[in-house]
Write a protein that holds these residues in place. Structure first.
Motif, PDB file in Angstrom:
ATOM      1  N   VAL A 224       0.849  -1.200   0.000  1.00 41.15           N
ATOM      2  CA  VAL A 224       0.000   0.000   0.000  1.00 41.15           C
ATOM      3  C   VAL A 224       0.878   1.242   0.000  1.00 41.15           C
ATOM      4  CG1 VAL A 224      -1.634   1.345   1.377  1.00 41.15           C
ATOM      5  CG2 VAL A 224      -1.968  -1.120   1.072  1.00 41.15           C
ATOM      6  N   PHE A 225       1.928   1.207   0.826  1.00 45.23           N
ATOM      7  CA  PHE A 225       2.828   2.357   0.897  1.00 45.23           C
ATOM      8  C   PHE A 225       3.502   2.613  -0.457  1.00 45.23           C
ATOM      9  CE2 PHE A 225       7.170   3.984   1.538  1.00 45.23           C
ATOM     10  CZ  PHE A 225       6.854   5.223   2.059  1.00 45.23           C
ATOM     11  N   ASP A 226       4.089   1.568  -1.035  1.00 48.99           N
ATOM     12  CA  ASP A 226       4.778   1.719  -2.331  1.00 48.99           C
ATOM     13  C   ASP A 226       3.845   2.287  -3.389  1.00 48.99           C
ATOM     14  OD1 ASP A 226       6.997   0.607  -1.215  1.00 48.99           O
ATOM     15  OD2 ASP A 226       6.731  -1.375  -2.115  1.00 48.99           O
ATOM     16  N   LEU A 227       2.652   1.691  -3.461  1.00 47.58           N
ATOM     17  CA  LEU A 227       1.721   2.129  -4.494  1.00 47.58           C
ATOM     18  C   LEU A 227       1.247   3.554  -4.252  1.00 47.58           C
ATOM     19  CD1 LEU A 227      -0.438  -0.979  -5.367  1.00 47.58           C
ATOM     20  CD2 LEU A 227       1.292   0.182  -6.738  1.00 47.58           C
ATOM     21  N   SER A 228       1.039   3.910  -2.984  1.00 46.08           N
ATOM     22  CA  SER A 228       0.585   5.274  -2.708  1.00 46.08           C
ATOM     23  C   SER A 228       1.636   6.287  -3.130  1.00 46.08           C
ATOM     24  CB  SER A 228       0.283   5.482  -1.219  1.00 46.08           C
ATOM     25  OG  SER A 228      -0.431   4.396  -0.722  1.00 46.08           O
ATOM     26  N   VAL A 229       2.898   6.002  -2.777  1.00 44.26           N
ATOM     27  CA  VAL A 229       3.960   6.943  -3.158  1.00 44.26           C
ATOM     28  C   VAL A 229       4.057   7.013  -4.685  1.00 44.26           C
ATOM     29  CG1 VAL A 229       6.409   7.501  -3.025  1.00 44.26           C
ATOM     30  CG2 VAL A 229       5.251   6.536  -1.047  1.00 44.26           C
ATOM     31  N   ALA A 230       3.976   5.850  -5.332  1.00 44.43           N
ATOM     32  CA  ALA A 230       4.105   5.824  -6.786  1.00 44.43           C
ATOM     33  C   ALA A 230       2.992   6.646  -7.437  1.00 44.43           C
ATOM     34  CB  ALA A 230       4.076   4.388  -7.297  1.00 44.43           C
ATOM     35  N   VAL A 231       1.766   6.426  -6.998  1.00 42.98           N
ATOM     36  CA  VAL A 231       0.636   7.151  -7.591  1.00 42.98           C
ATOM     37  C   VAL A 231       0.775   8.649  -7.332  1.00 42.98           C
ATOM     38  CG1 VAL A 231      -1.858   7.528  -7.404  1.00 42.98           C
ATOM     39  CG2 VAL A 231      -0.952   5.198  -7.546  1.00 42.98           C
ATOM     40  N   LEU A 232       1.172   8.984  -6.106  1.00 43.42           N
ATOM     41  CA  LEU A 232       1.344  10.398  -5.768  1.00 43.42           C
ATOM     42  C   LEU A 232       2.425  11.045  -6.642  1.00 43.42           C
ATOM     43  CD1 LEU A 232       0.523  12.645  -3.715  1.00 43.42           C
ATOM     44  CD2 LEU A 232       2.525  11.939  -2.374  1.00 43.42           C
ATOM     45  N   ALA A 233       3.583  10.376  -6.751  1.00 39.48           N
ATOM     46  CA  ALA A 233       4.702  10.963  -7.498  1.00 39.48           C
ATOM     47  C   ALA A 233       4.381  11.060  -8.990  1.00 39.48           C
ATOM     48  CB  ALA A 233       5.977  10.157  -7.274  1.00 39.48           C
ATOM     49  N   VAL A 234       3.695  10.052  -9.533  1.00 39.85           N
ATOM     50  CA  VAL A 234       3.337  10.120 -10.955  1.00 39.85           C
ATOM     51  C   VAL A 234       2.306  11.229 -11.173  1.00 39.85           C
ATOM     52  CG1 VAL A 234       2.199   8.873 -12.838  1.00 39.85           C
ATOM     53  CG2 VAL A 234       3.948   7.725 -11.475  1.00 39.85           C
ATOM     54  N   GLY A 235       1.350  11.339 -10.257  1.00 43.86           N
ATOM     55  CA  GLY A 235       0.349  12.410 -10.357  1.00 43.86           C
ATOM     56  C   GLY A 235       1.001  13.786 -10.284  1.00 43.86           C
TER      57      GLY A 235
END
Ligand SMILES: Nc1ncnc2c1ncn2[C@@H]1O[C@H](COP(=O)(O)OP(=O)(O)O)[C@@H](O)[C@H]1O
Ligand SMILES: [Mg+2]
Lengths: 247, 237
Positions: A224-235
């Motif tokens: 969950v942490f990895d995906l949240s950071v990834a989505v945030l950074a890509v956004g």
């Protein structure tokens, strides 16, 4: 989204014809070869070890040796993605084609993920070598690669964001080095602090993250942490690329 | 058709383009003339969606280019100043890539056609980073033409070319008269006289003239000299 695919293809073909790709891949393999050899020696001499129980889980999560090269290789792989186009001026031709910021960023990010997987693919050989000399916990290996993929989704997104924000490739590389370095160091707080701070650090800890995966434990909190950071950074990368037009 | 209304753009607090309005009718070839630093590139970058205007209105074929940027860009072929290219690609690979980005149908055919039109067919397998200035310029033009857009925007398309290449380029652009709407920027007056139906002159971000060669009593040369020397001396006369 077809344009994202067009961007991804160009990014990868340009990466794999560049001398950089070969320098990166060769030095990566040399580094990890040495790390793997040292760990294999260590475990064969110390049958009962602390922490990790075999060279493979040691390789994937037991040591800082896993993270030190990533601090260098992630910035080097991601710095070109957008900052390289700013420097060469091709960002202008790219962004004046009828393409959306989102498809450009997704194409670049997809290319980054493929580069990440290319780094790790050859390390499957280590698992094969181990399987030739003893029993191997394939479940733990699967979990390790699963964890590495998500860790890559997180790291490459941060590198991409820095490449969008920075005016030049060198600055992009320095920014992502510092960001990932700081995040890594915060994770070490798990062993230093107590109470809530310790919990937070443990949640952020890349080390704890890979330690758990390397033992075959798929901890969804880390995913969950990895995906949240990834989505945030890509956004944020998409937003920053849009904001550039007004800047 | 290109329609620009009260277009303004600042970099920080500096105004680079100040309240500029003009129109380019379908099939017309218009020169956008001004000394270096006048605001030509900034204006063209707003037309092509690379920069957002601080204020003002842009219509590309009737489409609002500020709110519907991608749809407007589909109508445009753009050759940026200095022709930035991916130096590691081959000419035909580059055009294939650009055509795919622009969602061109029959890509292989479109690549061949644009290579022919721009006169780079003989260099199709060469590496972009090793091309001479003249060839780079033509690859940029082939890219602008590949999706067969109704509107061409060319930023200093002949800068750095030798006289022979300039002549060839002008002939090519003249061939677009009545077929494509062309806006080309230049700081060279003779360029405008050679190919353009009309000229828009800007200076320090402001439009100072909009005339056809032969419109004016004085020659275009005198008009341009007058406008640009007063800029240089800062004398508003
Ligand atoms: N990215 C930028 N940041 C700040 N100032 C800029 C930038 N680009 C152009 N300018 C300034 O805006 C003015 C107009 O530049 P430009 O549009 O490139 O003129 P031209 O193309 O007519 O030579 C110049 O004074 C230039 O220095
Ligand atoms: Mg210019």
């Amino acid at each position: 989204m077809r344009t994202a695919w067009v961007v991804l293809k160009r990014e990868l073909s340009s990466f794999f014809v560049s001398p950089l790709a070969y320098v990166v891949l060769t030095s990566w393999l040399v580094w990890n070869g040495v790390v793997f050899w040292v760990l294999a020696e260590f475990y064969s001499r110390n049958a009962v070890s602390s922490g990790a129980s075999n060279p493979l889980s040691g390789f994937f999560g037991g040591s800082a040796l896993f993270f030190i090269p990533l601090l260098v290789f992630v910035p080097v792989l991601t710095m070109r993605l957008v900052a390289g186009e700013k420097q060469s001026g091709t960002l202008e031709t790219l962004m004046t084609a009828p393409v959306s910021e989102a498809s450009v960023i997704l194409g670049k990010y997809g290319a980054g993920l493929v580069m990440w997987c290319t780094l790790w693919l050859p390390t499957l050989v280590y698992a094969w070598i181990m399987s030739q000399h003893g029993s191997v916990d394939w479940g733990a290996i699967e979990a390790s690669y699963f964890g590495i993929f998500f860790l890559g989704a997180y790291f490459m997104a941060i590198g991409l964001l820095m490449s969008v924000l920075a005016p030049t490739q060198i600055i992009a590389a320095v920014l992502s080095f510092v960001t990932i370095g700081v995040l890594f160091t915060i994770g070490i707080g798990e062993f230093v602090l107590d109470g809530v701070a310790r919990e937070v650090c443990a949640y952020l800890s890349m080390w704890g993250h890979m330690q758990s995966f390397s033992k075959g434990v798929v901890d969804t909190r880390y995913l969950v942490f990895d995906l949240s950071v990834a989505v945030l950074a890509v956004g944020l990368s998409i937003g920053a690329l849009k904001a550039r037009r007004a800047g | 058709m290109i329609g620009v209304e009260a277009l303004t753009r600042g970099y920080g607090s500096r105004i680079a383009v100040d309240n500029v309005s003009f129109r380019v009718e379908p099939g017309e070839i218009v020169g956008f003339l001004g000394p270096n630093g006048a605001g030509k590139t900034t204006t063209l970058r707003m037309l092509t969606g690379y920069l957002a205007p601080t204020s003002g209105d842009i219509r590309i074929d009737g489409i609002d280019a500020v709110t519907h940027s991608i749809r407007a860009r589909e109508r445009l072929g753009y050759m940026a100043e200095g022709v930035p290219l991916y130096s590691d690609m081959r000419v035909h690979e580059y055009l294939r890539h650009r055509g795919a980005l622009k969602r061109v149908p029959n890509l292989a055919e479109a690549v061949d056609l644009s290579l022919d039109l721009a006169g780079v067919a003989d260099a199709r397998t060469r590496i972009l980073g090793q091309l001479s200035k003249g060839y780079r310029q033509r690859v940029g033009l082939a890219d602008a033409l590949i999706a067969d857009p109704p509107i061409l925007i060319l930023d200093e398309p002949t800068s750095g070319l030798d006289p022979n290449q300039v002549r060839q380029f002008r002939e090519l652009v003249r061939g677009f008269r009545g077929k494509k709407t062309v806006l080309l920027s230049t700081h060279i007056l003779s360029e405008v006289e050679a190919v353009c139906d009309r000229v828009i002159i800007i200076r320090e971000g402001k439009k100072v003239a909009d005339l056809a060669p032969g419109d004016s009593e004085k020659s275009l040369e005198d008009v341009f000299a007058e406008l640009t020397t007063t800029a240089a001396t800062g004398d508003p006369s």
